[in-house]
Design an enzyme around this catalytic site. Sequence first.
Site, short mmCIF file in Angstrom:
data_model
loop_
_atom_site.label_atom_id
_atom_site.label_comp_id
_atom_site.label_asym_id
_atom_site.label_seq_id
_atom_site.Cartn_x
_atom_site.Cartn_y
_atom_site.Cartn_z
N HIS A 125 0.93 -0.60 -0.17
CA HIS A 125 0.10 0.00 -0.19
C HIS A 125 0.85 1.15 -0.11
O HIS A 125 0.49 2.34 0.59
CB HIS A 125 -0.49 -0.01 1.09
CG HIS A 125 -1.49 -1.22 1.49
ND1 HIS A 125 -2.90 -0.93 0.48
CD2 HIS A 125 -1.51 -1.92 1.74
CE1 HIS A 125 -3.50 -2.63 0.86
NE2 HIS A 125 -2.95 -3.31 1.69
N ASN A 147 -10.57 -3.35 1.71
CA ASN A 147 -10.24 -3.12 0.79
C ASN A 147 -11.50 -3.22 -0.58
O ASN A 147 -12.76 -2.63 0.05
CB ASN A 147 -9.45 -4.91 -0.18
CG ASN A 147 -8.20 -4.85 0.42
OD1 ASN A 147 -6.70 -4.21 0.70
ND2 ASN A 147 -8.27 -6.14 1.05
N TYR A 165 0.80 -4.21 12.20
CA TYR A 165 -0.53 -2.42 10.90
C TYR A 165 0.57 -2.50 12.15
O TYR A 165 1.26 -0.77 11.95
CB TYR A 165 -2.08 -2.49 10.93
CG TYR A 165 -1.91 -2.58 9.78
CD1 TYR A 165 -2.34 -4.25 9.40
CD2 TYR A 165 -2.26 -2.39 8.59
CE1 TYR A 165 -2.70 -4.42 8.15
CE2 TYR A 165 -3.02 -2.65 7.64
CZ TYR A 165 -3.00 -3.81 7.70
OH TYR A 165 -3.60 -4.37 5.76
#
Length: 481
Positions: free
Chosen positions: A54, A127, A337
Site C-alpha cells: 500500500h 479493501n 499493522y
Amino acid sequence: MADNIIRTTAGAPWVSNEDSKSAGKRGPLLLENYQLIEKLAHQNRERIPERTVHAKGSGAHGTLTVTHDITKYTKASIFSKVGKKTDMFLRFSVVAPESGGAEAERDVRGVAMKFYTEDGNWDLVGNNTPVFFVRDPIKFPDFIHTQKRHPKTHLHSPTAKWDFWSLSPESLHQVAILYSDRGIPRGYRHMDAFGSHTFSMWNDKGERYWVKFHFKTQQGNEFFTNEEAAAVIAQTRDNAQEDLYGAIEKGDFPRWTLYIQVMEEAEAERVSFNPFDVTKVWSHKDYPLIEVGVLELNRNPENYFAEVEQSSFSPSNIVPGIGYSPDKMLQGRVFAYADAHRYRVGTHYEMLPINRPKFPVKNYHLDGQMRFDEPKNGDGDFYEPNSFDGPVQDLKEAEPPLRVSGDATYYDHRSDGDDYAQPAALFHLFNEEQKQRFYKNFAGDMQGVPQHIIDRQLGHFEKADPEWAEGVRKALNDMKS
C-alpha cells in the site's frame, strides 16, 4: 518575536540561503558552515521508509453521518443516534506498486479509515473487495513477496504470482474478482469499499453480534479495460490522485453509503460455512444489507507527507462497542499493522496530529522515538498502580467474553470449506462480453509462466466451472497464434 526570516531549527537567523561560507572566493567550504550542514542533513532525512504494501496512496478528510439506528447491535458512540456526525480521515491505495507506481494497474485497492470518535480512534482497514487471497496470516508475507520485485531480476514475476496462487486454492475467489472488470477501478471515487473481515459489535446489554462492513459508492462503479488502462498509464501514473483531489477541490464531494451485515453470535456455530473465513462472503439473501449512514470526503490535506504519508491505521484501534472476531487474518493484522507503524514512522506515531485522538490521552508509555510532548516526571506519571492519582483502568468497558474452544494445534487452512462454489457463483453472474474480457485478462497475465503452473491454475478454474477453464485455455492459444 514577529519576523519573516529563515531560522535554523534551533532558532538562529539563517544568514545566507544563496551562498555557502568558504575560505576565500575560490577556497574550500568550511566545516563550521553549520547552516549548510543542517540543510543537507535534513534533506537526507526527508523520507521515511515507504509502506511495504500500500505504498502508493491518496487521502482526504471527511465525515460519517448516521442515518439509521443500529443501537440494538452496538453501544459504539459513533453510532449512538441518527444524525450523529463524526470527523474521519481516509487513505486509498494500490497494494503492490511502489510509491511511484501507476494507479491504473490491475490490483486490489486498499481503503483505510480513521474515525475520531469521542471514545478514541476507530480504524477500519479494508479493501475494495469483500474477500482476500489467503485466510491464514502466516501466508501473508509469502503472498506479498510474489507481488513485489524478484530479488534477482528486480522485475515483477508472473511466474511467482501464479505459482503461489495455483498452490493456494483459497485465493481463487479474490483472483476471480481481480481479473474481472472490477480489477482496475477508474478511480477511487468509483469503487466500493469493504471491511472484508468479520468484526463484532455489542450493545449496552452485552449482547454480541458478528458484522461485515460495506461502503457502496454513490458515484457509481466504473472500471478500465486493460486497453484503457494502458492508455491512461501512458499519460499519467497518478490518475486516481488527480481525480480525487480535483473533485474535492471543485466541491464535488464523493460519498459512500455505509451498510452492515449482521449475524447473531450463536448462529456462527450453526451455519454450514466458516463465517470468519476472509476468503468467503456472506449471502446477502441470508444476511441482508442494513443501511447505517453516509461517508463524505470533503477536504483535501494541506500537506501530503504530514497527513497522508504519516497517517497510520491499524485494526488494533477499536472503541467500546466494536471489536474483533476469530478471523485469523484479522488477528494477525491486529499485531502487524501497529508494529509496521512503530518501525516506519516511530514509536509514538499516534502522537502525530493526523493520528492522535481529538482529546488528551493518558497512559504509561515512556520515552523512545518521537516523544515530542512534555511529559511530567512526578510520582504517578510513569508507573501503575500508584498512590498519586495517576490514570486508572476502566473495566466497565470490557467487551463480552468471546467463546473459544478446541485444542491448540496446527490446523490445515486448506481444509476449511469449499474454495470453488463462491468463485463459480461470481463467474455465473458475468454476461458473455464480460466473460471474454475475463478470459483475456488471465491469458495476458500468464504470458511467460511455465506451462505446468498454468495447467495447475486451469485445474482450479475447471473445478469452479469447466467453461471458465476452457475460456482461458482458448484465450491462451489465441495469443500464441
